[in-house]
Design an enzyme around this catalytic site. Structure first.
Site, PDB file in Angstrom:
ATOM      1  NE  ARG A   1     -10.697  -5.307   0.530  1.00  0.00           N
ATOM      2  CZ  ARG A   1      -9.833  -4.352   0.896  1.00  0.00           C
ATOM      3  NH1 ARG A   1     -10.270  -3.291   1.551  1.00  0.00           N
ATOM      4  NH2 ARG A   1      -8.544  -4.440   0.578  1.00  0.00           N
TER       5      ARG A   1
ATOM      6  CG  HIS B   1      -8.568   0.104  -2.853  1.00  0.00           C
ATOM      7  ND1 HIS B   1      -7.753  -0.965  -2.522  1.00  0.00           N
ATOM      8  CD2 HIS B   1      -9.219   0.444  -1.703  1.00  0.00           C
ATOM      9  CE1 HIS B   1      -7.917  -1.244  -1.232  1.00  0.00           C
ATOM     10  NE2 HIS B   1      -8.803  -0.413  -0.721  1.00  0.00           N
TER      11      HIS B   1
ATOM     12  CD  GLN C   1     -13.080  -1.782  -0.672  1.00  0.00           C
ATOM     13  OE1 GLN C   1     -12.250  -1.722   0.216  1.00  0.00           O
ATOM     14  NE2 GLN C   1     -14.296  -2.274  -0.472  1.00  0.00           N
TER      15      GLN C   1
ATOM     16  CB  CYS D   1     -14.231   1.028   0.199  1.00  0.00           C
ATOM     17  SG  CYS D   1     -13.567   2.700   0.329  1.00  0.00           S
TER      18      CYS D   1
ATOM     19  NE  ARG E   1      -3.926   0.610   1.920  1.00  0.00           N
ATOM     20  CZ  ARG E   1      -5.126   0.651   2.500  1.00  0.00           C
ATOM     21  NH1 ARG E   1      -5.307   1.331   3.618  1.00  0.00           N
ATOM     22  NH2 ARG E   1      -6.141  -0.007   1.977  1.00  0.00           N
TER      23      ARG E   1
ATOM     24  CG  ASP F   1     -13.825   6.234  -0.688  1.00  0.00           C
ATOM     25  OD1 ASP F   1     -13.818   6.031   0.553  1.00  0.00           O
ATOM     26  OD2 ASP F   1     -12.781   6.218  -1.374  1.00  0.00           O
TER      27      ASP F   1
HETATM   28  N1   CP Z   1     -11.295  -0.223   2.502  1.00  0.00           N
HETATM   29  C1   CP Z   1     -10.025  -0.285   2.901  1.00  0.00           C
HETATM   30  O1   CP Z   1      -9.087  -0.488   2.113  1.00  0.00           O
HETATM   31  O2   CP Z   1      -9.868  -0.166   4.254  1.00  0.00           O
HETATM   32  P1   CP Z   1      -8.497   0.012   5.012  1.00  0.00           P
HETATM   33  O3   CP Z   1      -7.941   1.349   4.652  1.00  0.00           O
HETATM   34  O4   CP Z   1      -8.857  -0.087   6.468  1.00  0.00           O
HETATM   35  O5   CP Z   1      -7.550  -1.084   4.606  1.00  0.00           O
HETATM   36  N1  NVA Z   2     -10.185   6.679  -1.160  1.00  0.00           N
HETATM   37  C1  NVA Z   2      -9.787   6.197   0.147  1.00  0.00           C
HETATM   38  C2  NVA Z   2      -9.962   4.735   0.254  1.00  0.00           C
HETATM   39  C3  NVA Z   2      -9.659   4.166   1.599  1.00  0.00           C
HETATM   40  C4  NVA Z   2      -9.778   2.679   1.645  1.00  0.00           C
HETATM   41  C5  NVA Z   2      -8.348   6.597   0.414  1.00  0.00           C
HETATM   42  O1  NVA Z   2      -7.518   6.501  -0.502  1.00  0.00           O
HETATM   43  O2  NVA Z   2      -8.034   6.983   1.531  1.00  0.00           O
END
Ligand code: CP
Ligand code: NVA
Length: 308
Positions: free
Chosen positions: A280, A131, A134, A252, A104, A215
């Site tokens: 997930r 993502h 997700q 998400c 990540r 989101d």
């Molecule tokens: N939706 C998602 O990716 O959650 P986290 O940021 O908690 O991993």
């Molecule tokens: N769009 C959000 C998604 C989190 C899972 C971010 O990037 O923070």
């Protein structure tokens, strides 16, 4: 990109047939929730984070462990790559220790560069661009709740971000219509996708939708930004009323309370966010199984991607 290595970086890189097969494997693995096949015995996954995570971290860790594998979690700031070590050296070293790596990080191009040097699969655990893990869980949830994704109307509200972009990628693959209601200045001009329409009026975007999804307006790394312009794209009970009677609400998570969605929607029977979060785990298992199979690792059971 490394040859013969199954990276999971973006939905666009993988054939629709394969993605659908991974999704049916995820459904099959969910049915085996209490009797998980030990297909990852002797295998290790590294997880590298330069951003926060609850769902991604936990689902990958539990997925590996329930199927007999191991995990190691690293914070990028504490790794040498956070200092002077090169992406290439890190990629080569990590390839010698584990069988797959989930990353990540903000910069999608750097993730792809990292993957170009590894001899093991690299999984995108979220970048500023996309993502994909997700959206696999989201589509799995829609299939569970509504029977199928093809032909459905999915209406997206709020920011145009990494999650939106991945829905845009998914729309032609699964054959759903995606209506996007976001501020005009965020609408990209390079979306040439017959399945995707930008709809300036939020009510119109929600009209007849099977799925209402949003989101946060403030993705990680964008803290402090002005969110006023997103208000017309908030998901509230009035907006939900425009959708089909059996429409579901998805997010998400994490949620910014009473910003992108109001509490009444979250408390309504349409809200499926916790099932979406649980999925997930099942989607992660199937993504890992696909990545690890091609890596030349002998898994105990052969993967039958046929739907049950
Ligand atoms: N939706 C998602 O990716 O959650 P986290 O940021 O908690 O991993
Ligand atoms: N769009 C959000 C998604 C989190 C899972 C971010 O990037 O923070």
């Amino acid at each position: 990109m490394s040859k013969n290595v199954r990276h999971f970086l973006d939905l666009n890189d993988i054939s629709g047939e394969t993605l659908k097969a991974i999704l049916s494997h995820a459904h099959a693995l969910k049915k085996q929730k209490f009797n998980p096949p030990q297909i990852f015995q002797g295998l290790s996954l590294a997880m590298v984070f330069d951003k926060r995570s609850t769902r991604t971290r936990m689902s990958f860790e539990v997925a590996m462990k329930q199927l007999g594998g191991h995990t190691i979690v690293m914070n990028m700031e504490e790794m040498q790559i956070g200092g002077a070590e090169s992406i290439e050296d890190t990629a080569n070293v990590v390839s010698g220790f584990v069988d797959a790596v989930m990353v990540r990080m903000s910069d999608h191009d750097k993730l792809c560069e990292f993957a170009s040097y590894t001899s093991i699969p690299v999984i995108n655990g979220l970048t500023d661009h996309s993502h994909p893990c997700q959206i696999m869980a989201d589509l799995m949830t829609i299939e569970e709740k509504l029977g199928s994704v093809g032909g459905k109307k999915i209406a997206w509200f709020g920011d145009y971000n990494n999650v939106t972009r991945t829905f845009v990628q998914a729309a032609p693959i699964w054959g759903f219509d995606l209506a996007i209601s976001c501020p005009k200045d965020l609408q990209p001009d390079n979306v040439n996708n017959d399945n995707v329409a930008f709809v300036n009026d939020a009510s119109q975007a929600a009209q007849g939708a099977d799925v209402i999804v949003t989101d946060t307006w403030t993705s990680m790394g964008q803290e402090g930004k002005n969110i006023d312009k997103f208000m017309p794209h908030q998901v509230n009970a009035g907006l939900m009323a425009k959708a089909k009677d059996n429409a579901i609400f998805m997010h998400c998570m994490p949620i910014h309370q009473n910003e992108e969605v109001t509490d009444d929607v979250l408390a309504s029977p349409a809200c499926v966010i916790y099932d979406e979060a649980e999925n997930r785990l099942h989607a992660q298992k199937a993504i890992l199984a696909w990545c690890l199979e091609e890596a030349g690792v002998l898994v105990q059971d052969s993967f039958d991607f046929e739907a049950e």
